[in-house]
Design a protein around this motif. Structure first.
Motif, mmCIF file in Angstrom:
data_model
loop_
_atom_site.group_PDB
_atom_site.id
_atom_site.type_symbol
_atom_site.label_atom_id
_atom_site.label_comp_id
_atom_site.label_asym_id
_atom_site.label_seq_id
_atom_site.Cartn_x
_atom_site.Cartn_y
_atom_site.Cartn_z
ATOM 1 N N ALA A 228 33.774 -11.644 2.577
ATOM 2 C CA ALA A 228 33.983 -13.095 2.652
ATOM 3 C C ALA A 228 34.625 -13.569 1.361
ATOM 4 O O ALA A 228 34.361 -13.025 0.285
ATOM 5 C CB ALA A 228 32.657 -13.816 2.877
ATOM 6 N N THR B 133 44.514 -11.478 5.063
ATOM 7 C CA THR B 133 43.180 -11.162 4.544
ATOM 8 C C THR B 133 42.392 -12.450 4.337
ATOM 9 O O THR B 133 42.968 -13.532 4.179
ATOM 10 C CB THR B 133 43.267 -10.413 3.205
ATOM 11 O OG1 THR B 133 43.690 -11.331 2.189
ATOM 12 C CG2 THR B 133 44.244 -9.249 3.270
ATOM 13 N N PRO B 134 41.068 -12.356 4.307
ATOM 14 C CA PRO B 134 40.261 -13.559 4.070
ATOM 15 C C PRO B 134 40.639 -14.268 2.761
ATOM 16 O O PRO B 134 40.678 -15.495 2.710
ATOM 17 C CB PRO B 134 38.831 -13.003 4.008
ATOM 18 C CG PRO B 134 38.869 -11.774 4.852
ATOM 19 C CD PRO B 134 40.223 -11.181 4.621
ATOM 20 N N GLN C 185 35.936 -14.802 10.400
ATOM 21 C CA GLN C 185 36.764 -13.645 10.768
ATOM 22 C C GLN C 185 35.851 -12.422 10.782
ATOM 23 O O GLN C 185 35.512 -11.903 9.726
ATOM 24 C CB GLN C 185 37.855 -13.420 9.732
ATOM 25 C CG GLN C 185 38.880 -14.533 9.623
ATOM 26 C CD GLN C 185 39.787 -14.278 8.444
ATOM 27 O OE1 GLN C 185 39.367 -14.402 7.301
ATOM 28 N NE2 GLN C 185 41.012 -13.895 8.709
ATOM 29 N N THR D 206 36.036 -18.051 4.071
ATOM 30 C CA THR D 206 36.656 -17.272 5.140
ATOM 31 C C THR D 206 35.992 -15.894 5.188
ATOM 32 O O THR D 206 35.466 -15.426 4.182
ATOM 33 C CB THR D 206 38.165 -17.080 4.891
ATOM 34 O OG1 THR D 206 38.334 -16.472 3.613
ATOM 35 C CG2 THR D 206 38.915 -18.391 4.929
ATOM 36 N N GLY D 207 36.037 -15.262 6.346
ATOM 37 C CA GLY D 207 35.502 -13.908 6.458
ATOM 38 C C GLY D 207 34.391 -13.823 7.486
ATOM 39 O O GLY D 207 34.239 -14.712 8.334
#
Lengths: 442, 445
Positions: free
Chosen positions: B50, B369-370, B44, B215-216
């Motif tokens: 992250a 959000t991540p 993302q 994630t991130g």
């Protein structure tokens, strides 16, 4: 035990190497926020950060109806006005219903916050639905209902929020400090007081709305899955506001006095809390980055070793940089449920003195600079927060991409910067003391 | 001795080559870790942060015949607070780079979660896999972890909502990890030894048993930073959790407490029954979501706190409905009962469609959000149905297909099937000291 813990923290702040294996490897230049797109809406401006991975989009409307336009007599009127707007009936497929309910029924949401310079409304929904939802918000702004029963329902809802805020000792302490620090409305509690709100009439609210909800002084931000249709709808949203502009209100401060300045109050809490308020540089000031490092240091240097990052409720001492206000300020709170407040205050002031007296050791600086960068980027994650951050910087006359400037400033902060800023801002302070009811003021 | 052996194993693990990450596909990359286990990366780019998470399927009470409530949480925290071969504890390392480390335990799983600036994600991932794929435990680390967990149990003891939840699950499940509080009780935590913690950590925390979620703003190749971990030992008893047995429905239970509360627990469908599980998620959203839920709105301003949630455990899922606060609990219970009865009949078509749209929005809003996405992916992975995780394909995927395919009739049928008879009904009652009775002549001075 607590004494020993603080003493160790003081030693750290007194510039012993921290032994961090990681901080020196940091490369903050790799951190970047995506650029913001600016769109002229005619009498207002839209700032957008589109994110194709996000199925939702959020739009934030900033209107110049902040605390700075309130007086002691009408404290709470900005919040009451916003509550009325959320309850203004609008047309929906199910018939007319309150704006907030209508948005919820159609798969969206709306919230508001009152800050010193503005009231902001945050609207969120899936991208394809947001234009229709923004149209409903626009219709409420174009013809808000400030009569009964909307006014009564708004007052009831606001009273509940005021009650909740009154039971939070940090909120109470911050409000006390702000009241002592700012002149005029900027120092008033953001939601007002129940006593004041009870006396506000529909005519008062109508007058406040007419004077402060102005199209040409408003700003819109949009983040997430933003589409051209949403941008177009944002234009229509702003068009719903009364035409014209209002002159900005320059917030004045009451300079902090030398010596110990104490303010005391009592609340239904279990242990005493202290909130120390300091002046602080506003965003855009060259001292902003170093002050963020100081905030990180004061938030972390006193903490005991723990297996995980302690949540706020378990922290003994924490700092909050209130840079949504201009002029900005910083508060440091002492949690009396975790630490003996008098000793904590003494040790906190020792650390503050040492920050002004000598530069930080390189390892210590690197640790807290990393910490400040981490806090800055991990505290603003939701679409609401992201759209607020852009609009908040714009409202202070800064670039919508000022977050990247902050990352650069943090990376460039030196020990001398920290010492200079500590000397400049930490020498004077006010202590707000929030005590359990029935306890002595001494 | 044990520590030295583990350090040796760590050195072996660190020398194994990492496997290349899978190619990028619509921001989602999945594959196997070099030492076993799986990874999932969702890129993302919008924020420079992250989330890096490790999830393990392991019983909160340990693997031994005699359950030790809180053991999984204590062990995971002790690993984070122990000095490994690299010389810096994971907790110190994360703090030094401005990250946030949290550790949570559930009946059948443990989550270690770190949120960091994106440019440090690889370093954190390496540190986490080094520490948790070959756990090294020390007495000092256990001491810090024990103090943290004890503090959390004290804070929880003041929260009637937490006490009620523990009591409901204890009553709903006759045996197994779900029968016990994942945080344990202070007396349980105090007597756990370093050997017990080390035994648990060695068996539970290893690459083969791990789900790594990232994630991130990171590329999929970030997983190349994962270390292999120690090889499987000859006497390895394997990992996994233990079954929790649902008790036969029983009489309502009353428990003495400092604050009053009331709740129901209903046994629901397994996570593999995706449509039914989604229907129960819908019901919890429609009735109990704060601010918008039907029951939440009816109870607004009553001085009652409402918490209603369907928890998608592997088997069975559990619907919890809890009321607490100083308001009239009996009146609140009447509102809940009426709402549950209403759910057993199909909603009006238009009202249902609007509620379903709102449900989809609420889910997406809770996954923006991540960190929220990583928590979600980790949970569904460890509970055995990663493909069903909401958000795996943005607003699409199996979960949202199931959500958008719900009908009023199907939801009513699921409510009738699962929400007619609670498996557990618990009241937290404030014990009042008996008032001394006046005796004849007392006070007659």
């Amino acid at each position: 035990m607590i004494k020993g813990r603080i003493a160790a923290a003081v030693l750290l702040a007194a510039l012993l190497p921290a032994g961090s294996m990681a901080a020196a490897q940091n490369s903050p230049d790799a951190l970047r926020y995506p650029p913001t797109t600016v769109l002229d809406l005619g009498q207002s401006t839209l700032f957008m950060q589109a994110d194709r991975t996000q199925p939702l989009a959020g739009v934030q409307l900033f209107v110049p109806a902040g605390l700075s336009r309130e007086t002691n007599a009408d404290s709470g009127i900005a919040a009451l006005t916003a509550e009325c707007i959320l309850r203004t009936p609008v047309a929906t497929p199910l018939g007319r219903m309150a704006l907030g309910d209508a948005l919820a029924a159609e798969g969206g949401s709306i919230t508001y916050e009152v800050e010193s310079r503005y009231t902001r409304f945050y609207v969120e929904a899936q991208g394809e639905r947001l234009p229709g939802i923004l149209a409903a918000v626009g219709s409420a702004l174009a013809a808000p209902d400030f009569d009964q029963p909307v006014l009564g329902a708004a007052r009831t809802a606001l009273d509940q929020k005021i009650d909740a805020a009154e039971s939070n000792p940090v909120t109470v302490g911050i409000d006390m400090f702000k009241q002592s620090y700012f002149q005029g409305g900027a120092g008033l509690p953001s939601l007002g007081t129940a006593a004041n709100v009870a006396n506000l009439t529909g005519a008062d609210v109508r007058k406040f709305f007419a004077a402060s909800y102005k199209r040409s002084s408003s700003t819109v931000t949009a983040v997430g899955g933003v589409t051209p249709q949403i941008a177009e709808a944002a234009k229509a949203l702003v068009a719903g506001l009364p035409a014209g502009a209002v002159a900005p209100v320059a917030t004045q401060i009451k300079p902090l006095a030398e010596g110990t300045n104490r303010i005391i109050t009592h609340r239904d809490i279990g242990a005493p809390w202290l909130v120390l308020g300091f002046a602080a540089p506003s965003p855009g000031d060259a001292d902003f980055g170093p002050m963020l490092v100081i905030e990180a240091l004061l938030s972390n240097v006193f903490e005991r070793s723990s297996a995980t990052t302690l949540p706020a409720v378990e922290r003994s001492i924490g700092a909050l940089y209130l840079y949504d206000d201009q002029p900005s300020s910083m508060v440091v709170y002492v949690n009396g449920t975790e630490i003996e407040p008098t000793n904590a205050l003494r040790e906190l002031l020792t650390v503050v003195d040492s920050l002004s007296a000598q530069p930080l050791h390189d390892d210590v600086l690197a640790r807290y600079r990393s910490n400040a960068i981490g806090t800055f980027v991990t505290d603003t994650l939701s679409l609401d927060d992201r759209s607020w951050a852009i609009g908040n910087f714009v409202a202070q006359g800064l670039s919508p991409d000022y977050s990247n400037t902050v990352l650069d400033a943090l990376a460039a902060t030196t020990s001398d910067d920290v010492q200079r800023v500590a000397k400049k801002y930490l020498a004077k302070y006010t202590v707000a003391i929030v005590l359990p009811r029935g306890s002595s003021d001494r | 001795m044990r520590v030295l052996a583990l350090i040796g194993l760590l050195a072996i693990g660190l020398t194994l080559p990492a496997r290349a990450a899978a190619p990028r596909a619509d921001g989602l990359a999945r594959g196997s870790l070099p030492g076993g286990g799986t990874y999932l990366v969702r890129s993302q780019p919008a924020l420079p942060v992250a989330a890096v998470e490790l999830w393990y399927r392991a019983p909160s009470v340990g693997f031994a015949r005699d359950p030790v409530p809180g053991l999984a949480l204590l062990s995971a925290k002790a690993v984070a607070a122990s000095v490994p071969i690299t010389g810096t504890t994971l907790s110190d390392f994360v703090a030094s780079i401005g990250g946030k480390l949290s550790i949570s335990a559930y009946p059948d799983s443990v989550e270690i979660s770190v949120l960091v600036p994106a440019n440090r994600a690889g370093d954190v991932l390496r540190a986490m896999t080094s520490v948790y794929f070959t756990p090294v435990l020390s007495a000092a680390g256990l001491r810090i972890a024990r103090r943290d967990v004890l503090q959390e149990t004290v804070i929880r003891s003041f929260e009637s909502e937490e006490m009620l939840r523990d009591a409901l699950l204890a009553h709903l499940f006759a045996a197994g990890p779900a029968h016990y509080p994942a945080y344990g009780q202070p007396e349980d935590i105090r007597k756990v030894t370093l050997d017990t913690v080390t035994d648990f950590a060695t068996r539970a925390f290893r690459a083969k048993n791990a789900y790594l979620i990232v994630t991130g703003a990171v590329p999929p190749e970030v997983v190349d930073k994962a270390v292999a971990g120690r090889p499987k030992a000859a006497n390895d008893a394997g990992e996994g959790s233990l079954p929790s047995t649902v008790a036969a429905p029983s009489q309502p239970l009353s428990v003495d407490a400092s604050d009053p509360a009331f709740g129901y627990a209903f046994a629901g469908p397994p996570i593999t029954d995706e449509r039914a599980a989604t229907a129960l998620d819908f019901i919890s959203d429609y009735l109990f979501r704060p601010d918008t839920g039907v029951v939440a709105r009816r109870l607004a301003g009553t001085a009652l706190d409402l918490n209603g949630q369907f928890v998608t455990y592997r088997n069975p899922g559990v619907m919890l409905v809890q009321l607490s606060g100083t308001g009239d609990l009996q009146a609140g219970r009447t509102v809940v009962d009426a709402a549950l009865a209403q759910m057993r009949k199909p909603l009006d078509k238009k009202a249902f469609e609007l509620a379903r749209d709102a449900f989809v929005y609420h889910l997406l809003s809770d996954l923006q959000t991540p960190l929220e996405l990583a928590d979600n992916f980790g949970w569904y992975s460890v509970e055995g149905n990663a493909e069903y995780a909401p958000g795996l394909a943005g607003g699409g995927g199996r979960y949202f297909a199931a959500a958008k395919g719900l009908t009023a009739e199907y939801v009513a049928g699921i409510a009738a099937k699962y929400l007619s008879t609670p498996g557990a009904t618990v009241t937290l009652a404030v014990h009042k000291e008996p008032v001394p009775q006046a005796t004849a002549g007392a006070g007659a001075q």
